[in-house]
Scaffold this active site. Sequence first.
Site, PDB file in Angstrom:
ATOM      1  N   GLY A 195     -28.023 -49.763 -30.560  1.00  0.00           N
ATOM      2  CA  GLY A 195     -28.788 -50.557 -31.521  1.00  0.00           C
ATOM      3  C   GLY A 195     -29.465 -49.653 -32.525  1.00  0.00           C
ATOM      4  O   GLY A 195     -29.771 -48.494 -32.224  1.00  0.00           O
ATOM      5  N   GLN A 206     -35.188 -46.978 -39.040  1.00  0.00           N
ATOM      6  CA  GLN A 206     -34.837 -45.709 -38.385  1.00  0.00           C
ATOM      7  C   GLN A 206     -34.014 -44.800 -39.293  1.00  0.00           C
ATOM      8  O   GLN A 206     -33.855 -43.615 -39.008  1.00  0.00           O
ATOM      9  CB  GLN A 206     -34.064 -45.973 -37.085  1.00  0.00           C
ATOM     10  CG  GLN A 206     -34.920 -46.630 -36.014  1.00  0.00           C
ATOM     11  CD  GLN A 206     -34.123 -46.866 -34.754  1.00  0.00           C
ATOM     12  OE1 GLN A 206     -33.468 -47.887 -34.618  1.00  0.00           O
ATOM     13  NE2 GLN A 206     -34.158 -45.909 -33.838  1.00  0.00           N
ATOM     14  N   CYS A 247     -34.222 -44.624 -27.229  1.00  0.00           N
ATOM     15  CA  CYS A 247     -34.285 -44.918 -28.655  1.00  0.00           C
ATOM     16  C   CYS A 247     -33.726 -43.730 -29.426  1.00  0.00           C
ATOM     17  O   CYS A 247     -34.056 -42.589 -29.106  1.00  0.00           O
ATOM     18  CB  CYS A 247     -35.747 -45.173 -29.051  1.00  0.00           C
ATOM     19  SG  CYS A 247     -35.952 -45.575 -30.782  1.00  0.00           S
ATOM     20  N   LEU A 248     -32.895 -44.007 -30.427  1.00  0.00           N
ATOM     21  CA  LEU A 248     -32.312 -42.915 -31.209  1.00  0.00           C
ATOM     22  C   LEU A 248     -33.379 -42.117 -31.955  1.00  0.00           C
ATOM     23  O   LEU A 248     -33.141 -40.976 -32.339  1.00  0.00           O
ATOM     24  CB  LEU A 248     -31.269 -43.460 -32.198  1.00  0.00           C
ATOM     25  CG  LEU A 248     -29.999 -44.031 -31.558  1.00  0.00           C
ATOM     26  CD1 LEU A 248     -29.079 -44.603 -32.619  1.00  0.00           C
ATOM     27  CD2 LEU A 248     -29.279 -42.975 -30.734  1.00  0.00           C
ATOM     28  N   HIS A 285     -36.167 -54.855 -28.603  1.00  0.00           N
ATOM     29  CA  HIS A 285     -36.441 -53.450 -28.942  1.00  0.00           C
ATOM     30  C   HIS A 285     -36.266 -53.238 -30.451  1.00  0.00           C
ATOM     31  O   HIS A 285     -37.114 -52.617 -31.104  1.00  0.00           O
ATOM     32  CB  HIS A 285     -35.483 -52.561 -28.135  1.00  0.00           C
ATOM     33  CG  HIS A 285     -35.541 -51.101 -28.452  1.00  0.00           C
ATOM     34  ND1 HIS A 285     -35.871 -50.148 -27.512  1.00  0.00           N
ATOM     35  CD2 HIS A 285     -35.301 -50.417 -29.601  1.00  0.00           C
ATOM     36  CE1 HIS A 285     -35.842 -48.944 -28.079  1.00  0.00           C
ATOM     37  NE2 HIS A 285     -35.486 -49.087 -29.349  1.00  0.00           N
ATOM     38  N   GLU A 286     -35.165 -53.773 -31.010  1.00  0.00           N
ATOM     39  CA  GLU A 286     -34.880 -53.551 -32.434  1.00  0.00           C
ATOM     40  C   GLU A 286     -35.826 -54.359 -33.328  1.00  0.00           C
ATOM     41  O   GLU A 286     -36.254 -53.872 -34.379  1.00  0.00           O
ATOM     42  CB  GLU A 286     -33.417 -53.888 -32.754  1.00  0.00           C
ATOM     43  CG  GLU A 286     -32.372 -53.081 -31.987  1.00  0.00           C
ATOM     44  CD  GLU A 286     -32.573 -51.580 -32.057  1.00  0.00           C
ATOM     45  OE1 GLU A 286     -33.137 -51.077 -33.042  1.00  0.00           O
ATOM     46  OE2 GLU A 286     -32.175 -50.898 -31.096  1.00  0.00           O
ATOM     47  N   HIS A 324     -38.939 -52.578 -33.831  1.00  0.00           N
ATOM     48  CA  HIS A 324     -38.851 -51.549 -34.876  1.00  0.00           C
ATOM     49  C   HIS A 324     -39.217 -52.123 -36.243  1.00  0.00           C
ATOM     50  O   HIS A 324     -39.867 -51.461 -37.053  1.00  0.00           O
ATOM     51  CB  HIS A 324     -37.431 -50.984 -34.971  1.00  0.00           C
ATOM     52  CG  HIS A 324     -37.151 -49.842 -34.037  1.00  0.00           C
ATOM     53  ND1 HIS A 324     -37.856 -48.669 -34.056  1.00  0.00           N
ATOM     54  CD2 HIS A 324     -36.216 -49.692 -33.069  1.00  0.00           C
ATOM     55  CE1 HIS A 324     -37.366 -47.847 -33.135  1.00  0.00           C
ATOM     56  NE2 HIS A 324     -36.368 -48.449 -32.516  1.00  0.00           N
TER      57      HIS A 324
END
Length: 176
Positions: free
Chosen positions: A46, A51, A94-95, A136-137, A140
């Site tokens: 994701g 990000q 998380c990236l 989660h996204e 963000h």
Amino acid sequence: MSTLPIILLPDPVLREVSIPVERVDDELRRFADAMLETMYDAPGIGLAAIQVGQPRRILVIDLSKEDEPNAPQVFINPEIVKCSDDVSQYEEGCLSIPDYYADVERPASITATYLDLDGTQREMTADGLLATCLQHEIDHLNGVLFIDHISRLKREMVVKKFRKLAKERAPTRMVG
Ligand code: NI
């Protein structure tokens, strides 16, 4: 197609609240493609636009397994309209916080509205990994990170570690 640089903790950009997308057009579709490319390259499951430094309410997800064909999903202006009372726990990563994982408890099932890449309004009820990933996204897009859902002590340790790493990455300043 080229990938976009991913912003890392503790960059304050990650705390920005993203702005609703006003028009679903070719530029946005190209951006969604670049986001997907970036996510596959990372690799991750994701990615939210913030990000890659763009405060727009768009996110991409692909939960297909390695041996399966890609199954990209794009959510524009996603909004959670219903949450289950029961919760489930997943080990999240998380990236933007590479190589750190922690258990997070979230509603097990959610219903979300969003626009698809044609600009059509849609609604989806999700459970399991998709429910977790969507939450989660969407977090963000509101400047919230998964480490905000863990204990303060653990969070402070992670932030400290990434602050140190950021300093090491920064170019050496010339003096004199
Ligand atoms: Ni993330």
